[in-house]
Design a protein around this motif. Structure first.
Motif, PDB file in Angstrom:
ATOM      1  N   ALA A 144      -1.783 -10.767   3.750  1.00  0.00           N
ATOM      2  CA  ALA A 144      -1.718  -9.626   2.832  1.00  0.00           C
ATOM      3  C   ALA A 144      -2.489  -9.886   1.543  1.00  0.00           C
ATOM      4  O   ALA A 144      -2.966  -8.952   0.911  1.00  0.00           O
TER       5      ALA A 144
ATOM      6  N   GLU B 242       2.813   1.879  -3.796  1.00  0.00           N
ATOM      7  CA  GLU B 242       2.134   0.585  -3.730  1.00  0.00           C
ATOM      8  C   GLU B 242       1.557   0.310  -2.345  1.00  0.00           C
ATOM      9  O   GLU B 242       0.353   0.062  -2.183  1.00  0.00           O
ATOM     10  N   TYR B 243       2.408   0.356  -1.334  1.00  0.00           N
ATOM     11  CA  TYR B 243       1.964  -0.047  -0.007  1.00  0.00           C
ATOM     12  C   TYR B 243       1.094   0.999   0.680  1.00  0.00           C
ATOM     13  O   TYR B 243       0.127   0.658   1.358  1.00  0.00           O
TER      14      TYR B 243
ATOM     15  N   CYS C 294      -2.743   0.161   1.607  1.00  0.00           N
ATOM     16  CA  CYS C 294      -3.286   0.318   2.953  1.00  0.00           C
ATOM     17  C   CYS C 294      -4.553   1.175   2.923  1.00  0.00           C
ATOM     18  O   CYS C 294      -5.561   0.858   3.565  1.00  0.00           O
TER      19      CYS C 294
ATOM     20  N   ALA D 176       5.233  -8.456   0.171  1.00  0.00           N
ATOM     21  CA  ALA D 176       5.278  -8.035   1.570  1.00  0.00           C
ATOM     22  C   ALA D 176       6.130  -8.994   2.397  1.00  0.00           C
ATOM     23  O   ALA D 176       6.839  -8.571   3.317  1.00  0.00           O
TER      24      ALA D 176
ATOM     25  N   THR E 273       9.810  -8.160   2.461  1.00  0.00           N
ATOM     26  CA  THR E 273      10.243  -6.981   3.208  1.00  0.00           C
ATOM     27  C   THR E 273      10.545  -7.293   4.671  1.00  0.00           C
ATOM     28  O   THR E 273      11.101  -6.452   5.373  1.00  0.00           O
TER      29      THR E 273
ATOM     30  N   MET F 128       0.378  -4.321   5.197  1.00  0.00           N
ATOM     31  CA  MET F 128       0.789  -3.257   4.279  1.00  0.00           C
ATOM     32  C   MET F 128       1.616  -2.189   5.004  1.00  0.00           C
ATOM     33  O   MET F 128       2.561  -1.637   4.448  1.00  0.00           O
TER      34      MET F 128
ATOM     35  N   GLN G 164       5.868  -1.165   4.235  1.00  0.00           N
ATOM     36  CA  GLN G 164       6.156   0.225   3.887  1.00  0.00           C
ATOM     37  C   GLN G 164       7.206   0.819   4.809  1.00  0.00           C
ATOM     38  O   GLN G 164       8.169   1.456   4.371  1.00  0.00           O
TER      39      GLN G 164
ATOM     40  N   THR H 260       3.868   6.279   7.872  1.00  0.00           N
ATOM     41  CA  THR H 260       3.072   5.452   6.959  1.00  0.00           C
ATOM     42  C   THR H 260       1.602   5.500   7.338  1.00  0.00           C
ATOM     43  O   THR H 260       0.720   5.697   6.492  1.00  0.00           O
TER      44      THR H 260
ATOM     45  N   THR I  15       2.930  -1.734  -8.283  1.00  0.00           N
ATOM     46  CA  THR I  15       3.308  -3.131  -8.088  1.00  0.00           C
ATOM     47  C   THR I  15       3.846  -3.746  -9.358  1.00  0.00           C
ATOM     48  O   THR I  15       4.877  -4.444  -9.355  1.00  0.00           O
TER      49      THR I  15
END
Length: 503
Positions: free
Chosen positions: A40, A116-117, A121, A257, A260, A341, A345, A379, A403
């Motif tokens: 990432a 953010e994500y 992406c 990331a 998550t 990413m 998400q 997403t 972020t």
């Protein structure tokens, strides 16, 4: 609706119960977690935004920008590590703020993590598109016209304004997001396997560029190391260094990331801190070395391109043999970033849905693949729309602001939880917590303030949309407000905690 209800916190016991949820497959060991973080982090920062930030904001002092961003991430990463080892769930900063600062703040953070994500992406896909076109050109293939490989919209100079360009769609960006979404839909184990292979390839290429490029560095290109400010904040000088640090900051969100996928880690108490801090340390060193070489190979003004590494190498005939490898490495590297990413998400949406703040479909888990498949598809769809229609500069700034806010909240949350729940077991403890957390907030706030005012306007618009959704849906559907819904939720093994609902 009342203020007390909006500031209600979710008990740590609830999260610890959810950490035992068997719907997601625990398939990630420490090597996979470190590779996930590197996958990432190493991508857009090196292959795309380094050149843009150097050419328009910091000059050769982009090295200092990476150091500032790295230090800020180090402080935030330590705070993340304590949370992730203590509450190993999929929600990242959203979950941490829910446990410490209350539901409204948690919603705000979760809503910004979506920004953010999803935007990360999209911005990576735009960079991928540029390198893909570059690869075709290297082989003498020119089949994709500019109007099918560029954004149809560009940011205006004031507030929320945008304007049309002559392009129709960035088709390569849309296609790579679709391919990555399909892989993430299939399963975390398959995604992690592919990501690990890609990480090995791109690390080898990055190290090769640094090693060979160092022999052709012209130190004259490093002077003046800090170009004088043009009279406008953010255009060179120290304000430019801070602006560049804020723009490239999102390149470091890989360790976020990692947090998550805590519910898919084999041993999250041990693996999460190693995965986050290990990937952050490795990548910071590589960023500093790579940016030094790039600004030494050519005058920094020439790096204002979506494929700056290729530009730097093509300026030296002796290094042209590396160009093809770099383009291939960039394509592989940016692909892994897109994968890493989409996965976070979807899992943040899963966590917010489990809490009742989003509709249940966001929390659906595929019975065979053990992935939040509907969230993954949503997403991918939204990221493809943004990546196909918006320019890289605007997308990068939106990612950074989301972020930075999330990191500040996590740093504050650690301090609050140390005071309100000193009794909680902490497999990893932040050293010198008052200093570390405070410095994390200061560094992140400094970078956030340096972003263009137009970025703050767009954040305000995004936040207003989020608050409206929370007021009209999230608040009334929250499981903190609906005990019956909590007990009948689709979380297998969920048991109602015996403790009071306060920290």
């Amino acid at each position: 609706m009342n203020i007390k209800g909006m500031l209600a916190t979710k008990p740590i016991a609830d999260y610890q119960a959810e950490a035992g949820d068997k719907r997601l497959a625990r398939a990630l060991g420490v090597p996979s977690l470190v590779a996930f973080g590197i996958g990432a982090i190493i991508g857009t920062g090196i292959f795309v935004l380094t050149g843009v930030a150097a050419a328009t904001h910091a000059g050769p002092a982009i090295v200092i920008s990476f150091i500032i961003a790295g230090i800020g991430c180090m402080f935030a990463g330590l705070c993340y590590s304590e949370f992730a080892s203590m509450v190993p769930v999929a929600g990242s900063a959203y979950a941490y703020s829910y446990a410490t600062l209350g539901e409204l703040i948690a919603w705000f953070v979760g809503w910004n993590l979506i920004l953010e994500y999803m935007m990360a992406c999209a911005v990576v896909a735009v960079g991928w598109s540029r390198y893909f076109i570059k690869l075709l050109q290297l082989y003498g293939i020119n089949v994709i016209p500019d109007w099918l490989s560029s954004a149809p919209f560009a940011a205006g100079d004031v507030g929320f304004s945008v304007h049309r360009t002559s392009a129709v769609l960035n088709l390569p960006a849309v296609l790579i997001i679709a391919a990555a979404t399909a892989l993430c839909y299939k399963g975390i184990k398959e995604s992690a396997f592919v990501n690990t292979i890609i990480v090995a390839v791109k690390l080898g290429i990055v190290i090769t560029v640094i090693a060979f490029g160092a022999f052709y560095v012209n130190t004259a290109n490093w002077f003046p190391f800090i170009p004088p400010n043009t009279g406008t904040f953010g255009q060179f000088g120290w304000s430019g260094i801070l602006r560049a640090a804020a723009i490239i900051f999102f390149a470091y969100i890989g360790f976020d990331a990692v947090s998550t996928v805590a519910q898919e880690a084999k041993n999250p108490q041990r693996g999460m801190p190693i995965g986050m801090l290990g990937s952050l340390g490795i990548c910071t060193i590589l960023y500093i070395l790579m940016s030094s070489v790039m600004t030494g190979l050519v005058p920094f003004q020439q790096l204002d391109d979506a494929a700056p590494v290729a530009v730097a190498l093509e300026a030296h005939p002796q290094l042209k043999w590396l160009t093809t490898w770099v383009v291939w490495g960039a394509l592989f590297g940016l692909t892994s970033v897109i994968i890493t990413m989409i996965i976070p998400q979807a899992r943040i949406w899963l966590c917010m849905s489990n809490d009742g703040l989003l509709p249940k479909m966001f929390g659906a888990v595929h019975p065979k693949f053990k992935t939040p498949h509907k969230s993954t598809l949503i997403t991918g769809l939204l990221a493809a729309i943004f990546g196909g229609c918006l320019p890289i500069g605007l997308l990068g700034e939106l990612v950074s602001i989301g972020t930075l806010i999330a990191f500040m909240v996590v740093c504050l949350g650690i301090l609050i939880l140390r005071y309100t729940r000193p009794d909680l077991p902490r497999p990893f403890r932040v050293p010198a917590v008052w200093f570390t957390s405070t410095m994390g907030v200061i560094f992140c706030a400094g970078m956030a303030i340096s972003l263009p005012v137009e970025t703050w306007y767009r954040l305000l618009l995004w936040s207003i949309v989020g608050i409206v959704i929370y007021v009209f849906y999230g608040y009334s559907h929250s499981r903190l407000r609906s005990p019956e819904e909590r007990e009948s939720a689709a979380d297998p093994g969920f048991t109602k905690p015996a403790e009071d609902r306060t920290l």
